[in-house]
Design a protein around this motif. Structure first.
Motif, PDB file in Angstrom:
ATOM      1  N   TRP A  85      57.165  24.975  69.173  1.00 38.67           N
ATOM      2  CA  TRP A  85      57.626  25.264  70.529  1.00 38.67           C
ATOM      3  C   TRP A  85      57.593  23.994  71.367  1.00 38.67           C
ATOM      4  O   TRP A  85      56.570  23.330  71.464  1.00 38.67           O
ATOM      5  CB  TRP A  85      56.745  26.329  71.165  1.00 38.67           C
ATOM      6  CG  TRP A  85      57.200  26.746  72.525  1.00 38.67           C
ATOM      7  CD1 TRP A  85      56.588  26.475  73.715  1.00 38.67           C
ATOM      8  CD2 TRP A  85      58.361  27.502  72.836  1.00 38.67           C
ATOM      9  NE1 TRP A  85      57.302  27.021  74.751  1.00 38.67           N
ATOM     10  CE2 TRP A  85      58.411  27.656  74.246  1.00 38.67           C
ATOM     11  CE3 TRP A  85      59.389  28.056  72.068  1.00 38.67           C
ATOM     12  CZ2 TRP A  85      59.415  28.349  74.887  1.00 38.67           C
ATOM     13  CZ3 TRP A  85      60.402  28.761  72.710  1.00 38.67           C
ATOM     14  CH2 TRP A  85      60.407  28.901  74.103  1.00 38.67           C
ATOM     15  N   GLY A  86      58.732  23.636  71.945  1.00 36.09           N
ATOM     16  CA  GLY A  86      58.833  22.418  72.732  1.00 36.09           C
ATOM     17  C   GLY A  86      59.486  21.277  71.988  1.00 36.09           C
ATOM     18  O   GLY A  86      59.791  20.250  72.583  1.00 36.09           O
ATOM     19  N   GLU A 126      64.916  22.988  74.255  1.00 32.96           N
ATOM     20  CA  GLU A 126      64.248  23.627  75.386  1.00 32.96           C
ATOM     21  C   GLU A 126      63.330  22.681  76.144  1.00 32.96           C
ATOM     22  O   GLU A 126      62.729  23.060  77.146  1.00 32.96           O
ATOM     23  CB  GLU A 126      63.433  24.839  74.907  1.00 32.96           C
ATOM     24  CG  GLU A 126      62.174  24.510  74.121  1.00 32.96           C
ATOM     25  CD  GLU A 126      62.398  24.282  72.636  1.00 32.96           C
ATOM     26  OE1 GLU A 126      61.405  24.198  71.899  1.00 32.96           O
ATOM     27  OE2 GLU A 126      63.569  24.202  72.219  1.00 32.96           O
ATOM     28  N   THR A 186      63.566  22.420  79.991  1.00 34.43           N
ATOM     29  CA  THR A 186      63.117  23.638  80.657  1.00 34.43           C
ATOM     30  C   THR A 186      61.598  23.768  80.594  1.00 34.43           C
ATOM     31  O   THR A 186      60.954  24.163  81.570  1.00 34.43           O
ATOM     32  CB  THR A 186      63.781  24.870  80.018  1.00 34.43           C
ATOM     33  OG1 THR A 186      65.196  24.689  80.006  1.00 34.43           O
ATOM     34  CG2 THR A 186      63.444  26.131  80.792  1.00 34.43           C
ATOM     35  N   VAL A 187      61.017  23.439  79.448  1.00 35.21           N
ATOM     36  CA  VAL A 187      59.557  23.468  79.316  1.00 35.21           C
ATOM     37  C   VAL A 187      58.915  22.549  80.354  1.00 35.21           C
ATOM     38  O   VAL A 187      57.959  22.939  81.052  1.00 35.21           O
ATOM     39  CB  VAL A 187      59.134  23.055  77.889  1.00 35.21           C
ATOM     40  CG1 VAL A 187      57.627  22.791  77.833  1.00 35.21           C
ATOM     41  CG2 VAL A 187      59.504  24.138  76.886  1.00 35.21           C
ATOM     42  N   CYS A 223      59.266  23.986  83.908  1.00 37.16           N
ATOM     43  CA  CYS A 223      58.381  25.130  84.121  1.00 37.16           C
ATOM     44  C   CYS A 223      56.924  24.701  84.260  1.00 37.16           C
ATOM     45  O   CYS A 223      56.206  25.185  85.150  1.00 37.16           O
ATOM     46  CB  CYS A 223      58.510  26.115  82.968  1.00 37.16           C
ATOM     47  SG  CYS A 223      60.108  26.971  82.862  1.00 37.16           S
ATOM     48  N   ARG A 236      68.527  30.121  74.481  1.00 33.55           N
ATOM     49  CA  ARG A 236      67.229  29.505  74.229  1.00 33.55           C
ATOM     50  C   ARG A 236      66.535  29.133  75.541  1.00 33.55           C
ATOM     51  O   ARG A 236      65.320  29.288  75.683  1.00 33.55           O
ATOM     52  CB  ARG A 236      67.394  28.266  73.345  1.00 33.55           C
ATOM     53  CG  ARG A 236      66.086  27.699  72.814  1.00 33.55           C
ATOM     54  CD  ARG A 236      66.348  26.568  71.835  1.00 33.55           C
ATOM     55  NE  ARG A 236      65.115  26.036  71.284  1.00 33.55           N
ATOM     56  CZ  ARG A 236      64.499  26.507  70.210  1.00 33.55           C
ATOM     57  NH1 ARG A 236      65.028  27.539  69.559  1.00 33.55           N
ATOM     58  NH2 ARG A 236      63.379  25.963  69.768  1.00 33.55           N
ATOM     59  N   VAL A 237      67.309  28.647  76.521  1.00 35.53           N
ATOM     60  CA  VAL A 237      66.735  28.308  77.826  1.00 35.53           C
ATOM     61  C   VAL A 237      66.180  29.562  78.497  1.00 35.53           C
ATOM     62  O   VAL A 237      65.073  29.548  79.064  1.00 35.53           O
ATOM     63  CB  VAL A 237      67.782  27.619  78.724  1.00 35.53           C
ATOM     64  CG1 VAL A 237      67.271  27.525  80.162  1.00 35.53           C
ATOM     65  CG2 VAL A 237      68.090  26.227  78.203  1.00 35.53           C
ATOM     66  N   ARG A 261      65.118  32.341  77.053  1.00 33.79           N
ATOM     67  CA  ARG A 261      63.905  32.711  76.331  1.00 33.79           C
ATOM     68  C   ARG A 261      62.745  31.789  76.725  1.00 33.79           C
ATOM     69  O   ARG A 261      61.594  32.240  76.852  1.00 33.79           O
ATOM     70  CB  ARG A 261      64.141  32.632  74.829  1.00 33.79           C
ATOM     71  CG  ARG A 261      65.015  33.731  74.264  1.00 33.79           C
ATOM     72  CD  ARG A 261      65.283  33.521  72.779  1.00 33.79           C
ATOM     73  NE  ARG A 261      64.056  33.230  72.063  1.00 33.79           N
ATOM     74  CZ  ARG A 261      63.940  32.278  71.141  1.00 33.79           C
ATOM     75  NH1 ARG A 261      64.966  31.499  70.847  1.00 33.79           N
ATOM     76  NH2 ARG A 261      62.790  32.089  70.520  1.00 33.79           N
ATOM     77  N   THR A 262      63.066  30.516  76.936  1.00 35.57           N
ATOM     78  CA  THR A 262      62.031  29.559  77.320  1.00 35.57           C
ATOM     79  C   THR A 262      61.460  29.900  78.694  1.00 35.57           C
ATOM     80  O   THR A 262      60.239  29.852  78.897  1.00 35.57           O
ATOM     81  CB  THR A 262      62.603  28.130  77.324  1.00 35.57           C
ATOM     82  OG1 THR A 262      63.094  27.813  76.022  1.00 35.57           O
ATOM     83  CG2 THR A 262      61.551  27.115  77.735  1.00 35.57           C
ATOM     84  N   ALA A 268      59.184  32.889  78.278  1.00 28.51           N
ATOM     85  CA  ALA A 268      57.968  32.532  77.543  1.00 28.51           C
ATOM     86  C   ALA A 268      57.038  31.672  78.387  1.00 28.51           C
ATOM     87  O   ALA A 268      55.814  31.859  78.385  1.00 28.51           O
ATOM     88  CB  ALA A 268      58.330  31.801  76.253  1.00 28.51           C
ATOM     89  N   GLU A 269      57.599  30.724  79.127  1.00 23.11           N
ATOM     90  CA  GLU A 269      56.779  29.849  79.952  1.00 23.11           C
ATOM     91  C   GLU A 269      56.181  30.598  81.139  1.00 23.11           C
ATOM     92  O   GLU A 269      55.073  30.279  81.582  1.00 23.11           O
ATOM     93  CB  GLU A 269      57.597  28.652  80.428  1.00 23.11           C
ATOM     94  CG  GLU A 269      57.898  27.640  79.337  1.00 23.11           C
ATOM     95  CD  GLU A 269      56.637  26.970  78.805  1.00 23.11           C
ATOM     96  OE1 GLU A 269      55.782  26.587  79.615  1.00 23.11           O
ATOM     97  OE2 GLU A 269      56.509  26.844  77.566  1.00 23.11           O
TER      98      GLU A 269
END
Length: 242
Positions: free
Chosen positions: A176-177, A181, A184-185, A188, A222-223, A225-226, A229-230
């Motif tokens: 992840w990361g 993404e 976005t990670v 966030c 994917r963004v 979902r990111t 998730a974040e």
């Protein structure tokens, strides 16, 4: 400055000397290569002997960025795409925003003074929708979530908690990361940490050579979902601190 690259030799030949010519001078330029087959590293060294080149430890843009962040020695890290779409002349504006008190200087094509010669109507519409989701979840006022031209103080790296660059890749997929993404990670986690964000107007130009690795629908999903998730991650952190 961290420049992730994969098969961008022709673009690097043009853009690296332009970056080096920016004044005040850039402290260092780190090209992080993703196992290019077109001689990207050789091209970078040929046109700019002072460039630092490293090879990323896993695959994905996020891993390339993390490798570059870890290798940086300056006080400020600037994220810069190798395709020629970003204007090196804007670098001083990002640095000025940080010196003026920002923790994170967020490039924006959609704030006053920004623009794009490359974005399609579909991508612009999708970006606006993702902006709305991000702002609702994190209380931000982003105008351009999906733009990779950003800068931040290097001492904030621990806050970002990116995957260790020496961690082994999973048998299937990516950590992840490690993927697209990454922007976005970062957005966030900077917001969740309550850090000061300043948007910097930026003009996006068209890619000079080669084809983009961006996949509008897949990467847009994917963004999203990111973001979700974040947001869950941020909520868990708040609960753990109670």
């Amino acid at each position: 400055m961290v420049v992730p690259t994969r098969n961008e030799a022709r673009n690097l030949e043009i853009i690296l000397p332009v970056i080096a010519a920016v004044r005040p001078a850039v402290h260092e330029i780190i090209v992080v290569d993703g196992n290019s087959t077109d001689g990207s590293i050789e091209a970078a060294k040929r046109v700019l002997p002072s460039v630092r080149t490293i090879t990323q430890t896993r695959k994905g843009k996020g891993n390339a960025m993390a490798c570059g962040f870890g290798a940086a020695t300056g006080d400020i890290i600037v994220m810069f795409d190798a395709d020629g779409s970003a204007d090196p002349a804007e670098i001083p504006a990002f640095v000025s925003a940080l010196v003026a008190g920002a923790d994170f200087a967020k490039g924006s094509r959609f704030t006053t003074g920004g623009g794009s010669d490359d974005i399609t109507l579909l991508r612009k519409t999708g970006n606006a929708g993702l902006n709305g989701v991000a702002n609702a979840l994190f209380g931000t006022t982003y105008t351009d979530l999906c733009y990779g031209y950003n800068a931040f103080w290097a001492d904030l790296l621990p806050v970002l908690e990116l995957p260790p660059v020496d961690a082994p890749p999973p048998p299937d997929g990516m950590l992840w990361g490690d993927g697209f993404e990454i922007e976005t990670v970062l957005n966030c986690r900077i917001a969740a940490a309550g850090l000061k964000i300043t948007e910097v107007p930026s003009i996006e130009r068209q890619r000079m050579f080669g084809e983009t690795n961006l996949r509008t629908w897949a990467d847009g999903t994917r963004v999203l979902r990111t973001l979700l998730a974040e947001h869950r991650r941020a909520d868990r952190r708040k609960f753990d601190r109670r």
